[in-house]
Design a protein around this motif. Structure first.
Motif, PDB file in Angstrom:
ATOM      1  N   ASP A  46     106.978  42.249  27.487  1.00 26.68           N
ATOM      2  CA  ASP A  46     108.278  42.465  26.846  1.00 26.68           C
ATOM      3  C   ASP A  46     108.778  41.194  26.162  1.00 26.68           C
ATOM      4  O   ASP A  46     109.410  41.263  25.107  1.00 26.68           O
ATOM      5  N   GLU A  47     108.500  40.059  26.763  1.00 29.54           N
ATOM      6  CA  GLU A  47     108.941  38.803  26.138  1.00 29.54           C
ATOM      7  C   GLU A  47     108.192  38.555  24.828  1.00 29.54           C
ATOM      8  O   GLU A  47     108.785  38.147  23.828  1.00 29.54           O
ATOM      9  N   LYS A  48     106.914  38.838  24.824  1.00 32.24           N
ATOM     10  CA  LYS A  48     106.159  38.683  23.564  1.00 32.24           C
ATOM     11  C   LYS A  48     106.734  39.615  22.493  1.00 32.24           C
ATOM     12  O   LYS A  48     106.898  39.241  21.339  1.00 32.24           O
ATOM     13  N   LEU A  49     107.064  40.830  22.937  1.00 31.30           N
ATOM     14  CA  LEU A  49     107.581  41.799  21.961  1.00 31.30           C
ATOM     15  C   LEU A  49     108.958  41.404  21.440  1.00 31.30           C
ATOM     16  O   LEU A  49     109.344  41.786  20.342  1.00 31.30           O
ATOM     17  N   LYS A 274      98.906  28.347   9.912  1.00 32.13           N
ATOM     18  CA  LYS A 274      99.077  28.433  11.369  1.00 32.13           C
ATOM     19  C   LYS A 274     100.399  29.066  11.789  1.00 32.13           C
ATOM     20  O   LYS A 274     100.633  29.326  12.960  1.00 32.13           O
ATOM     21  N   GLY A 275     101.309  29.225  10.831  1.00 31.52           N
ATOM     22  CA  GLY A 275     102.621  29.774  11.165  1.00 31.52           C
ATOM     23  C   GLY A 275     102.597  31.293  11.160  1.00 31.52           C
ATOM     24  O   GLY A 275     101.549  31.909  11.353  1.00 31.52           O
ATOM     25  N   TYR A 276     103.770  31.896  10.949  1.00 29.25           N
ATOM     26  CA  TYR A 276     103.867  33.356  11.043  1.00 29.25           C
ATOM     27  C   TYR A 276     104.320  33.983   9.726  1.00 29.25           C
ATOM     28  O   TYR A 276     105.052  33.380   8.948  1.00 29.25           O
ATOM     29  N   VAL A 277     103.830  35.200   9.537  1.00 29.19           N
ATOM     30  CA  VAL A 277     104.243  35.995   8.380  1.00 29.19           C
ATOM     31  C   VAL A 277     105.412  36.852   8.823  1.00 29.19           C
ATOM     32  O   VAL A 277     105.302  37.610   9.790  1.00 29.19           O
ATOM     33  N   MET A 278     106.553  36.687   8.154  1.00 30.13           N
ATOM     34  CA  MET A 278     107.690  37.579   8.433  1.00 30.13           C
ATOM     35  C   MET A 278     107.837  38.535   7.262  1.00 30.13           C
ATOM     36  O   MET A 278     107.501  38.201   6.130  1.00 30.13           O
ATOM     37  N   SER A 279     108.338  39.723   7.571  1.00 24.64           N
ATOM     38  CA  SER A 279     108.482  40.716   6.507  1.00 24.64           C
ATOM     39  C   SER A 279     109.745  40.448   5.714  1.00 24.64           C
ATOM     40  O   SER A 279     110.733  39.933   6.262  1.00 24.64           O
ATOM     41  N   ASP A 280     109.719  40.808   4.423  1.00 25.59           N
ATOM     42  CA  ASP A 280     110.996  40.903   3.721  1.00 25.59           C
ATOM     43  C   ASP A 280     111.764  42.074   4.342  1.00 25.59           C
ATOM     44  O   ASP A 280     111.185  42.947   4.995  1.00 25.59           O
ATOM     45  N   TRP A 281     113.064  42.070   4.122  1.00 21.28           N
ATOM     46  CA  TRP A 281     113.939  43.040   4.800  1.00 21.28           C
ATOM     47  C   TRP A 281     113.646  44.464   4.282  1.00 21.28           C
ATOM     48  O   TRP A 281     113.897  44.767   3.120  1.00 21.28           O
ATOM     49  N   ASP A 332      98.488  36.319  19.485  1.00 22.19           N
ATOM     50  CA  ASP A 332      98.378  35.515  18.260  1.00 22.19           C
ATOM     51  C   ASP A 332      99.701  35.543  17.488  1.00 22.19           C
ATOM     52  O   ASP A 332     100.197  34.507  17.016  1.00 22.19           O
ATOM     53  N   MET A 333     100.314  36.718  17.402  1.00 25.98           N
ATOM     54  CA  MET A 333     101.601  36.840  16.694  1.00 25.98           C
ATOM     55  C   MET A 333     102.655  35.949  17.357  1.00 25.98           C
ATOM     56  O   MET A 333     103.373  35.194  16.689  1.00 25.98           O
ATOM     57  N   ALA A 334     102.736  36.051  18.686  1.00 25.83           N
ATOM     58  CA  ALA A 334     103.755  35.281  19.414  1.00 25.83           C
ATOM     59  C   ALA A 334     103.504  33.779  19.255  1.00 25.83           C
ATOM     60  O   ALA A 334     104.438  32.989  19.028  1.00 25.83           O
ATOM     61  N   GLU A 335     102.249  33.395  19.322  1.00 20.94           N
ATOM     62  CA  GLU A 335     101.914  31.973  19.212  1.00 20.94           C
ATOM     63  C   GLU A 335     102.246  31.443  17.816  1.00 20.94           C
ATOM     64  O   GLU A 335     102.777  30.339  17.654  1.00 20.94           O
TER      65      GLU A 335
END
Ligand code: BGC
Length: 744
Positions: A46-49, A274-281, A332-335
């Motif tokens: 749940d924390e990862k989510l 190495k970072g994360y991909v965030m979605s546009d809104w 991987d997403m959380a990291e």
């Protein structure tokens, strides 16, 4: 007192290091990736989510069913989300993982109703051709963002101005990959230096706003890698943004936020992001496909296009239970989400609300404008204005302020909107004018002159004022905003107004406040034109100081200005003028990587004003131009000589042109490979500027083996001050070269 501080610091240190024993990610001596991995190892499912699902608008969140957003999360959103801002990801208090507070955008902090300092548009600062300018701007806006409680900046727009009528070109940094890489990279470096995470966006090939959420762009991988993606690749290398925002559109049939080629292959595998991909809104369309093809964080729920809460814990767990998403991918997403929080300093130096020095910040914005506005034309040294007794200032609400662009990058300026009530009043409006009146600023610069203003609504009245004045200055405006594209033609009576005023008084200057390029049917008759773009919170002062010569203009165009619509690569924008998201449209980029000046060169078109063009009140000449090859690598150097009577900033631009561009496999006859700006006193020569040319700028991308290749042959290295003013040429001979497109 001294002792008390030392003791307190020691105690804090001791308790942090005690905690670091049980929570090793709190240990600041460890590298960011180790800390991120350690934190993820300690997390429950749940924390990862929690990390992969972000929210906007607490009222919208409150209305969600409890199994989509559990009551505890609703409460956290309601407490932590800064009202009127873009987004929020809850903290994980058990593990001391902080909230993520996300604010728009590249010109300053956008929170509805919160007054903040606005930089000039990103396109304007790109015109400075000096990465130190956006970097200083980035530092300033990030400092304001931290003092407003934010730790994540949705900034770093870097889409190329492929479509000159794109409503968001003002948020981007021009039409050339090398320039875009330096300028957006500068902004992100400035932001992240303040212990914030920045995005780069909107990845990728998001070049039109019409039907932006449904448009499917067809483009070859070769063309992409040599243009739109090359710009992002340079931005990434220059600034290592912690996050990348994927865009709304589809690319070759796949949504950008679940596009394996863009996200997995290019960004993560080839570039090593190495970072994360965030979605546009509102840009997510699936759960398993989005997660497996590279999206790390679904952000800004519930929004606009969201058909489902695709990354809500319940939905995500169901996909995992079915075996559609492995736990290793969620880890991987959380990291990836945690890594930049550690690497940028967000974690160890949390943002805290506090007082802002708006005066100092406005100074930064004014300096950026003064480095950036472009003097397009100055026949007979009409400018600077000296010894004028009377000035007629006409149109563009110049008595009250300067225009800004609309949409999610629109900052509520300190002092409020100077001209409320203009159309469009709703999204991407309201139209905002920064409260910096060019009329008042010119009065301050020319205290002895009689300065009068006319709105320009009644052309006859404007003409009468122009006739009775030494000089007329007409302000024209073009409103552009998110979710819309525009036209190159000015709206309303503006062209007629300019034509009438210059007919009445040949000493007429036109100041253009625009999102990007415009057509100028009156250009040949008007002796002086200043392109001010959207010049920011002190735009009026910057304009006045340039018009009067207090500041010598040094901006150069980061885009080409077409001479007519007939010169555009695409006569029509599919879906233009129709309601957003109302139809599925396709566009094929047959022009490939030939964007902007490259397109004009291929076609042999003469633009109205060329990429890189920009005048000064002095004159410059490029001297000591050299190009050499060592082991296949090209190094260029040059100096710039101030051949005029006043000090100024000169810009050396270097392009490379293969002897036969088609044989070399290039998309166009020449490419910008280097630029350098320097302040040079009258009669002096700048120190030599030397640069190794990035080999990708001499190469073609080969999809078959994912490589870059240079074709052996003669290449002309061209030096000058604009893409159409390159008087010095030095030849180099290059050998055949091939290397992998995967970053080392
Ligand atoms: C825009 C993004 C912005 C986001 C959050 C979207 O409509 O395309 O640039 O960051 O909203 O406000």
């Amino acid at each position: 007192m001294m002792k008390a501080i030392t003791l307190a610091a020691l105690l804090a240190c001791a308790s942090t290091s005690a905690m670091a024993q049980t929570q090793p990610w709190l240990d600041t001596s460890k590298p960011a990736d180790e800390r991120a991995r350690a934190a993820v190892t300690a997390m429950t499912l749940d924390e990862k989510l929690t990390l992969v699902f972000g929210f906007t608008d607490p009222d919208g969140v409150a209305k969600q069913p409890d199994d989509v957003v559990p009551p505890a999360v609703k409460a956290a959103v309601s407490r932590g989300h800064i009202r009127g801002s873009a987004g929020f990801v809850p903290a994980i208090p058990r593990l001391n993982i902080p909230v993520q507070t996300q604010t728009d955008a590249s010109i300053g902090v956008r929170v509805e109703g919160m007054e903040r300092t606005a930089l000039p548009s990103s396109l304007a600062t790109a015109a400075s051709f000096d990465p130190a300018v956006p970097e200083a701007g980035g530092r300033m806006i990030a400092h304001e963002a931290r003092l407003s409680g934010f730790n994540t900046f949705l900034a770093g727009g870097a889409n190329l101005a492929r479509e000159p009528r794109n409503g968001r070109n003002f948020e981007y940094v021009g039409e050339d990959p090398w320039l875009a890489g330096q300028m957006a990279g500068g902004l992100i470096n400035g932001i992240q230096s303040q212990h914030m995470v920045s995005t780069m966006k909107h990845y990728a090939v998001n070049d039109q706003e019409s039907q932006r959420t449904t448009v499917d762009v067809a483009i070859s991988p070769e063309a992409m890698r040599q243009s739109d993606l090359l710009a992002f690749e340079f931005v990434y290398e220059n600034s290592r943004p912690g996050s990348v925002m994927c865009s709304y559109n589809l690319v070759n049939g796949r949504w950008a936020c679940e596009n394996e080629y863009l996200l997995q292959k290019t960004l993560k595998q080839d570039w090593g992001f190495k970072g994360y991909v965030m979605s546009d809104w509102g840009a997510v369309h699936s759960t398993a496909d989005a997660a497996n093809y590279g999206l790390d964080q679904f952000t800004g729920f519930p929004c606009c296009g969201d058909k489902q809460p695709w990354f809500a814990p319940k939905v995500f767990k169901a996909a995992m239970d079915k075996g559609d998403i492995p736990m290793s991918r969620l880890d991987d997403m959380a990291e990836r989400i945690l890594w930049p929080l550690f690497s940028s300093g967000v974690f160890d130096d949390p943002a805290k609300a506090g007082p802002i020095d708006f005066k100092a910040d406005a100074d930064v914005s004014q300096k950026a404008a003064e480095e950036s506005l472009v003097l397009l034309k100055n026949d007979g040294n009409m400018l600077p204005l000296t010894g004028v007794k009377s000035v007629a200032m006409i149109g563009g609400h110049a008595d009250r302020g300067v225009m800004a662009g609309g949409g999610s990058s629109g900052v509520t300026p300190v002092g409020g909107n100077a001209v409320p009530g203009l159309e469009p009043k709703t999204w991407p409006g309201p139209v905002v004018f920064m409260p910096s009146s060019p009329v008042e600023a010119l009065k301050a610069e020319l205290p002895k002159a009689k300065i009068a203003y006319d709105s320009g609504d009644d052309i006859a009245a404007a003409v009468a004022l122009a006739k009775s004045s030494d000089v007329a200055i007409v302000f024209v405006t073009q409103f552009m905003g998110e979710g819309m594209d525009g036209t190159l033609e000015l709206k309303g009576n503006q062209d007629a107004l300019v034509a009438a005023v210059v007919a009445a008084n040949p000493k007429t200057v036109v100041v253009v406040e625009s999102g990007g390029a415009i057509l100028m049917p009156w250009k040949d008759n008007v002796p002086a034109v200043l392109e001010a773009f959207y010049p920011g919170i002190r735009g009026g002062s910057a304009i006045a100081r340039i018009l009067t010569g207090k500041v010598n203009p040094s901006g150069h165009l980061p885009i080409s200005f077409p001479a007519s619509n007939a010169q555009l690569a695409h006569p029509d924008i599919p879906g233009f003028g129709q309601p957003e998201n109302s139809m599925s449209v396709h566009i094929t980029y047959d022009e490939g990587a030939a964007i902007g000046y490259k397109w004009y060169d291929v076609k042999g078109f003469k633009p109205l004003f060329a990429f890189g063009h920009g005048l000064s009140y002095t004159t410059f000449a490029v001297s000591d131009a050299k190009a050499s090859v060592d082991n296949g690598s090209v190094t260029v150097s040059a100096t710039i000589r101030n051949t005029g009577k006043v000090a100024g900033k000169g810009l050396i631009q270097v392009y490379v042109a293969p002897a036969d561009y088609k044989a070399a496999g290039w998309e166009a006859p020449k490419r910008l490979v280097a630029f350098h700006k320097d302040a040079v006193p009258s009669g002096a020569v700048s120190p030599a500027f030397t640069q190794k040319i990035d080999p990708r700028l001499l190469a073609t991308y080969e999809v078959s083996d994912n490589s870059w290749r240079i074709k052996a042959g003669t290449y002309h290295v061209l030096f000058g001050q604009a893409s159409d003013d390159l008087p010095v040429s030095v030849d180099v001979t290059l050998p055949d070269m091939v290397w992998s497109a995967v970053h080392k």
